[in-house]
Design an enzyme around this catalytic site. Structure first.
Site, PDB file in Angstrom:
ATOM      1  N   SER A  73      90.321  33.702  52.666  1.00 38.63           N
ATOM      2  CA  SER A  73      89.479  34.498  51.903  1.00 38.63           C
ATOM      3  C   SER A  73      90.039  34.853  50.337  1.00 38.63           C
ATOM      4  O   SER A  73      90.475  34.075  49.859  1.00 38.63           O
ATOM      5  CB  SER A  73      88.627  35.784  52.349  1.00 38.63           C
ATOM      6  OG  SER A  73      87.601  35.964  51.838  1.00 38.63           O
ATOM      7  N   ARG A  86      78.855  47.492  52.050  1.00 36.43           N
ATOM      8  CA  ARG A  86      79.447  46.954  53.195  1.00 36.43           C
ATOM      9  C   ARG A  86      78.737  46.111  54.170  1.00 36.43           C
ATOM     10  O   ARG A  86      78.947  45.019  54.458  1.00 36.43           O
ATOM     11  CB  ARG A  86      80.191  47.929  53.795  1.00 36.43           C
ATOM     12  CG  ARG A  86      80.892  47.483  55.144  1.00 36.43           C
ATOM     13  CD  ARG A  86      81.924  46.258  54.871  1.00 36.43           C
ATOM     14  NE  ARG A  86      82.834  46.136  55.975  1.00 36.43           N
ATOM     15  CZ  ARG A  86      83.988  45.421  56.378  1.00 36.43           C
ATOM     16  NH1 ARG A  86      83.959  44.622  55.442  1.00 36.43           N
ATOM     17  NH2 ARG A  86      84.471  45.127  57.356  1.00 36.43           N
ATOM     18  N   ASP A 106      81.211  28.450  57.889  1.00 32.31           N
ATOM     19  CA  ASP A 106      81.430  29.486  56.854  1.00 32.31           C
ATOM     20  C   ASP A 106      80.349  29.109  55.403  1.00 32.31           C
ATOM     21  O   ASP A 106      80.510  28.107  54.912  1.00 32.31           O
ATOM     22  CB  ASP A 106      82.862  29.494  56.527  1.00 32.31           C
ATOM     23  CG  ASP A 106      83.208  30.465  55.381  1.00 32.31           C
ATOM     24  OD1 ASP A 106      82.312  31.083  54.720  1.00 32.31           O
ATOM     25  OD2 ASP A 106      84.224  30.702  55.202  1.00 32.31           O
ATOM     26  N   HIS A 112      82.357  32.836  58.098  1.00 34.32           N
ATOM     27  CA  HIS A 112      83.434  33.332  57.441  1.00 34.32           C
ATOM     28  C   HIS A 112      84.470  34.099  58.184  1.00 34.32           C
ATOM     29  O   HIS A 112      85.576  33.843  58.306  1.00 34.32           O
ATOM     30  CB  HIS A 112      83.330  33.909  56.012  1.00 34.32           C
ATOM     31  CG  HIS A 112      84.365  34.217  55.341  1.00 34.32           C
ATOM     32  ND1 HIS A 112      85.057  33.184  54.483  1.00 34.32           N
ATOM     33  CD2 HIS A 112      84.584  35.372  54.741  1.00 34.32           C
ATOM     34  CE1 HIS A 112      85.874  33.827  53.778  1.00 34.32           C
ATOM     35  NE2 HIS A 112      85.809  35.122  53.786  1.00 34.32           N
ATOM     36  N   ASP A 113      84.009  34.887  58.887  1.00 34.75           N
ATOM     37  CA  ASP A 113      84.972  35.900  59.974  1.00 34.75           C
ATOM     38  C   ASP A 113      85.735  35.107  60.837  1.00 34.75           C
ATOM     39  O   ASP A 113      86.543  35.731  61.197  1.00 34.75           O
ATOM     40  CB  ASP A 113      83.920  36.958  60.499  1.00 34.75           C
ATOM     41  CG  ASP A 113      84.141  38.256  59.815  1.00 34.75           C
ATOM     42  OD1 ASP A 113      84.766  38.428  58.933  1.00 34.75           O
ATOM     43  OD2 ASP A 113      83.496  39.267  60.473  1.00 34.75           O
TER      44      ASP A 113
END
Lengths: 390, 390
Positions: free
Chosen positions: A162, A232, A328, A361-362
């Site tokens: 990232s 967040r 992602d 993505h994580d």
């Protein structure tokens, strides 16, 4: 200072006390991309493993937006395991029995490196918005000074996902001769319009909180916790995938048997996101969130090369392993593939793996065996070429 | 009252004055899914075209989250063209020269229908959070009462996109004998975990604004404009697609030649989103935003049928035309296709079109020729079967 930490501190740099971290203070100016300069700066970092005699086994790990230097040790604030302890450690893909691993809190961060919460030498108050805007290249410039001070001329590898992947790419372009191998993961050569949009939502959420106080909340004894929590929450959804959310939460209710017909967290996904928001604000500085998202937005590797990414990589001599994740949608495979195409066009040595996963993505932070196999295999091959002992 | 509006007002319902809209006030209780009931309620609506003698040419248009009854006339607040004036009007796919078109502001809305900003008969203050939570089925129940009062037994068609599509599906399930044709567009049979997550971010953004005042901002003379603007910005990104954003904005700068190295809106996408947020709060009530997003989250058509969507459609006698958009990631084609599969399993008459476009979820509001061709073709065929004159 730890006995195992190399110390080549010059007159301009010295180890200083920093809570729960090593820390290098630089009594020298750092020129920034925006035209300003920091009169002095400090970089908090962690190291793992042992630097070999010819200093050829160092791996720099670059962290993402909300990460920090605690890559493989218990986090001093949350008490949780390091954010990449599955990847970095003895016997792990980035094996601290073989490699000397460095991870530094980025410039602009809030875990000990100079950032908006740091004291402004001009007046002794927290910088707040008086800190100049930082770019990914500025972060890398500061990291390079740290690597200098550790006496390391050439890094064996630079690795990160990232925003960490942006730093990896920047290292390979800014200091090609200092990077033997580069592993950019789940990243992009420039931030897309959609991603800038999501970052802007987060910044507006922070700035809409009256406790942000135009950035001066630390001086005024306040914290824009609600705004940062909303930022967040919004970002966290983008780190996952629709499929992962469906499998993990679906429409399951949270500790109740029926809908309450109200605005409490009826659904598990709501409760989960609220929890993510609330815990985040305990460990992260709101102004750092503004600065680091801005750095990502500004990242555009090809910009200085008339938009030709291959030209940016023209002098890159590193070996590359580019990794993406199939689900992602924040840094999709197409973005990562564009890096590969440009590296190919520039004649670089590059391999590319798209890991099949539904975790979005994580995934780069999670237990993904194919990711681990790819990183360890690539590093093993690179180590042989580099002449590192098996 | 307009001369062209049918009026079968009973003792329980009468036309009342409402700014810029027709409005029906119901002096009767409306039972709600949550177990409560409204002691009375009112529905603001617009009509276009002429109801034929046997009242068989009425089309009900259902609006989405932030839409309203002004589907094909200038909006009284913004002065802009009606939100679906490309679709509805003389010679348009929903041709007001042939059909009598009704569009009602949903229950829970803020354009004249009973919602959280309406006066609570119990104390004369705005309801705020004392309004019971409204479901999509409650909205449809209220619309059915309006249709009763207009003297229409069976609607020729019910049409709508997004939350409007949820209402279309609910109509076909709750009142199958009253819907000849149904066109659900860019919708889903239940809100997904990811979409609940995005809605929850929006609600938390509103509730984090201290001017929200626990919902009582109208009584206190305040408005949570910043929080609502952030909610709108986050939602707005989800209505578009990465590709549409890339083509429309890319990384283009807004009225400047270089990055400013600050937190102003450097990029066009930032400026665009800020504008979307700021203009939205001028026309929309923050509590309505909470109620309507909640209604979407609660929508789960199969829930009362042990999760079997085909069973929900078992009694559906309408002809269906389901439409999705290839780049819609909020209500993706897969969700729309699951409606089609269940309709097929229930033996319903159903056609399905996926429109190829890169404009994302918002495509249902835009100039999409294939969408228009599909709707007008389907309606023409249905009109022949229904025996409506060409």
């Amino acid at each position: 200072m730890d006995a195992g930490v190399p110390n080549h501190a010059t007159a301009a740099a010295r180890q200083v006390d920093c809570p729960s971290s090593l820390c290098m203070a630089f009594a020298e100016t750092l020129a920034l991309d925006g035209g300003d300069a920091l009169p002095s700066f400090q970089i908090a970092y962690q190291v793992y493993g042992t630097l070999n005699a010819d200093k050829s086994n160092a791996i720099l790990v670059c962290h993402a937006l909300t990460g920090d230097q605690h890559v493989a040790n218990e986090h001093p604030v949350t008490g949780k395991a390091g954010w990449w302890s599955l990847m970095v450690g003895p016997g792990r893909p980035i094996d601290t029995d073989r490699y000397f691993v460095i991870c530094a809190n980025v410039l602009g961060g809030c875990m000990g490196s100079t950032g908006p919460a740091s004291s402004n030498p001009a007046n002794g108050e927290p910088y707040a918005l008086d800190l100049p805007v930082i770019t990914v290249r500025d972060m890398v410039r500061a990291q390079a000074r740290l690597v200098d001070e550790l006496g390391i001329e050439k890094l064996f590898a630079v690795v990160g996902g990232s925003m960490g992947g942006m730093q990896v790419l920047q290292w390979a372009v800014s200091y090609p001769e200092r990077v033997f191998a580069a592993i950019p993961i789940a990243t992009a050569p420039r931030h897309t319009s959609q991603n800038i949009g999501f970052n802007e939502v987060g910044r507006q959420a922070v700035m809409a909180d009256p406790d942000w106080c135009g950035g001066k909340y630390l001086t005024l004894g306040k914290r824009p916790a609600k705004g940062l929590a909303v930022a967040r929450m919004a970002a966290h959804i983008t780190y996952l995938s629709e499929s992962a959310l469906h499998h993990k939460f679906g429409r399951h209710l949270q500790d109740r048997e029926a809908l309450t017909f109200g605005f409490d967290a009826d659904f598990q996904i709501e409760s989960y996101l609220r929890h993510q928001g609330m815990t985040f604000v305990e460990r992260f500085d709101a102004n750092s969130y503004l600065y680091l998202t801005r750095a990502m937005d500004y990242f555009d590797l090809a910009k200085d090369y008339r938009g030709r990414l291959a030209d940016a990589f023209r002098g890159a001599t590193s070996r590359f392993c580019v990794i993406s994740f199939s689900s992602d949608w924040l840094f999709p495979t197409a973005e990562n593939r564009s890096i590969v195409h440009s590296l190919n066009a520039s004649g670089a040595n590059v391999s590319f793996v798209e890991v099949e996963t539904d975790r979005g993505h994580d995934a780069f932070l999670l237990d993904e065996p194919e990711l681990f196999r790819t990183v360890s295999g690539f590093l093993r091959g690179a180590a042989r070429v580099r002449g590192l002992a098996e």
